[in-house]
Design a protein around this motif. Structure first.
Motif, PDB file in Angstrom:
ATOM      1  N   ASN A 140      28.240  56.369   9.117  1.00  0.00           N
ATOM      2  CA  ASN A 140      29.372  56.666  10.007  1.00  0.00           C
ATOM      3  C   ASN A 140      29.447  58.154  10.341  1.00  0.00           C
ATOM      4  O   ASN A 140      29.678  58.535  11.494  1.00  0.00           O
ATOM      5  CB  ASN A 140      30.679  56.210   9.369  1.00  0.00           C
ATOM      6  N   THR A 178      39.052  40.086   8.075  1.00  0.00           N
ATOM      7  CA  THR A 178      37.795  40.657   8.564  1.00  0.00           C
ATOM      8  C   THR A 178      38.068  41.640   9.701  1.00  0.00           C
ATOM      9  O   THR A 178      37.544  42.760   9.720  1.00  0.00           O
ATOM     10  CB  THR A 178      36.866  39.536   9.067  1.00  0.00           C
ATOM     11  N   ASN A 223      40.046  44.697   8.427  1.00  0.00           N
ATOM     12  CA  ASN A 223      39.154  45.611   7.715  1.00  0.00           C
ATOM     13  C   ASN A 223      38.389  46.486   8.698  1.00  0.00           C
ATOM     14  O   ASN A 223      38.282  47.716   8.520  1.00  0.00           O
ATOM     15  CB  ASN A 223      38.194  44.791   6.847  1.00  0.00           C
ATOM     16  N   ALA A 224      37.851  45.859   9.746  1.00  0.00           N
ATOM     17  CA  ALA A 224      37.037  46.584  10.727  1.00  0.00           C
ATOM     18  C   ALA A 224      37.848  47.635  11.475  1.00  0.00           C
ATOM     19  O   ALA A 224      37.339  48.718  11.792  1.00  0.00           O
ATOM     20  CB  ALA A 224      36.424  45.598  11.720  1.00  0.00           C
ATOM     21  N   ASN A 268      33.815  54.766  12.133  1.00  0.00           N
ATOM     22  CA  ASN A 268      34.058  53.688  11.169  1.00  0.00           C
ATOM     23  C   ASN A 268      34.465  52.405  11.888  1.00  0.00           C
ATOM     24  O   ASN A 268      33.985  51.312  11.567  1.00  0.00           O
ATOM     25  CB  ASN A 268      35.155  54.099  10.183  1.00  0.00           C
ATOM     26  N   ARG A 290      31.765  48.813   0.846  1.00  0.00           N
ATOM     27  CA  ARG A 290      32.795  48.499   1.825  1.00  0.00           C
ATOM     28  C   ARG A 290      32.719  47.021   2.111  1.00  0.00           C
ATOM     29  O   ARG A 290      31.636  46.471   2.242  1.00  0.00           O
ATOM     30  CB  ARG A 290      32.515  49.262   3.121  1.00  0.00           C
ATOM     31  N   GLY A 310      35.483  41.150   4.361  1.00  0.00           N
ATOM     32  CA  GLY A 310      35.255  42.267   5.262  1.00  0.00           C
ATOM     33  C   GLY A 310      34.005  42.039   6.095  1.00  0.00           C
ATOM     34  O   GLY A 310      33.197  41.144   5.806  1.00  0.00           O
ATOM     35  N   PRO A 311      33.805  42.837   7.153  1.00  0.00           N
ATOM     36  CA  PRO A 311      32.645  42.640   8.040  1.00  0.00           C
ATOM     37  C   PRO A 311      31.306  42.678   7.314  1.00  0.00           C
ATOM     38  O   PRO A 311      30.424  41.849   7.579  1.00  0.00           O
ATOM     39  CB  PRO A 311      32.768  43.798   9.037  1.00  0.00           C
ATOM     40  N   ARG A 312      31.138  43.606   6.385  1.00  0.00           N
ATOM     41  CA  ARG A 312      29.853  43.745   5.703  1.00  0.00           C
ATOM     42  C   ARG A 312      29.608  42.579   4.752  1.00  0.00           C
ATOM     43  O   ARG A 312      28.484  42.098   4.624  1.00  0.00           O
ATOM     44  CB  ARG A 312      29.800  45.087   4.984  1.00  0.00           C
ATOM     45  N   TRP A 318      27.456  53.385   3.736  1.00  0.00           N
ATOM     46  CA  TRP A 318      27.928  53.111   5.094  1.00  0.00           C
ATOM     47  C   TRP A 318      28.633  54.310   5.698  1.00  0.00           C
ATOM     48  O   TRP A 318      28.569  54.539   6.908  1.00  0.00           O
ATOM     49  CB  TRP A 318      28.852  51.892   5.098  1.00  0.00           C
ATOM     50  N   LEU A 335      30.939  43.097  12.660  1.00  0.00           N
ATOM     51  CA  LEU A 335      31.728  41.871  12.814  1.00  0.00           C
ATOM     52  C   LEU A 335      31.134  40.984  13.907  1.00  0.00           C
ATOM     53  O   LEU A 335      30.969  39.770  13.717  1.00  0.00           O
ATOM     54  CB  LEU A 335      33.172  42.236  13.135  1.00  0.00           C
ATOM     55  N   GLY A 346      32.246  49.010  12.135  1.00  0.00           N
ATOM     56  CA  GLY A 346      32.858  47.803  11.597  1.00  0.00           C
ATOM     57  C   GLY A 346      32.910  46.672  12.608  1.00  0.00           C
ATOM     58  O   GLY A 346      32.588  45.517  12.295  1.00  0.00           O
TER      59      GLY A 346
END
Length: 217
Positions: free
Chosen positions: A35, A72, A75-76, A50, A216, A129-131, A31, A58, A54
């Motif tokens: 980025n 979430t 994190n983003a 990043n 991530r 997290g988003p991913r 990722w 999301l 993110g």
């Protein structure tokens, strides 16, 4: 320690791990290859890229039916913000000009730090997290196994990042091979530390983290 503080500490350490990999100049996680590629073809810095990626992930996950938690969103936003802060320090960015031996140490340190960092922010249990959120909702929507969906996302991000000129190298391969065991070890350390939120809850997460390579959340 309050769970939100544990979350923020984990995200800061994760950002530091990313910066160590960045300054090693030996290869980034999939990722972060993306980025960096975006940063090279836009006005965005690596840290802001990043954040942008993110938040995009999301919103895609949310559009597919996932319900993001505070973790979430944090994190983003916070990982990229911390990266932006760290890369504004000259002493940090100067590390990229050091001899290869030191940059190998940076690479190893970045991969190793990913373990406790991931364990802290995931162990805080304030939202994936988003991913991870996209991975889970993607698995539900497509009917495919979580591992298949995760691998597809990682390879897609990596391929796009390479096309855009992100740094793919031996560090990328080392990260892919080692991050699973390192994160699993991080969960073990967290479960046996004063920062453990719920030892019973952390153990299942450790097993899940060890099952797939994760770059991530």
């Amino acid at each position: 320690m309050p769970r939100f503080a544990i979350l923020v500490l984990g995200l800061f350490l994760f950002a530091l791990a990313v910066v160590l990999l960045l300054e090693s100049r030996l290869g980034l996680s999939p990722w972060d290859v993306l980025n960096q590629g975006i940063a090279r073809h836009s006005p965005l810095s690596f840290g802001v890229a990043n954040i942008a990626v993110g938040l995009t992930i999301l919103f895609v996950a949310w559009a597919l039916g996932a319900l993001p938690g505070i973790g979430t969103v944090a994190n983003a936003v916070l990982i990229g913000s911390f990266i932006q802060l760290l890369t504004s320090i000259d002493a940090v960015t100067d590390l990229g000009s050091e001899p290869l031996t030191l940059r190998i140490v940076l690479l190893a340190g970045g991969i190793a730090l990913t373990g406790p960092a991931s364990a802290l922010y995931i162990g805080a249990d304030l939202g994936a997290g988003p991913r991870d959120t996209l991975m889970l909702v993607g698995s539900i929507r497509t009917g495919q196994r979580v591992g298949v969906v995760r691998a597809t996302l990682e390879l897609t991000a990596l391929g796009a990042g390479i096309v855009l000129g992100g740094t793919f190298g031996v560090g990328t391969v080392a990260y892919a091979l080692l991050v699973g065991p390192v994160v699993e070890a991080g969960f073990w350390l967290l479960a046996h530390s004063p920062l453990s939120v719920d030892e019973a809850a952390v153990a299942p997460k450790a097993g899940a983290a060890g099952g797939t390579s994760r770059s991530r959340g």
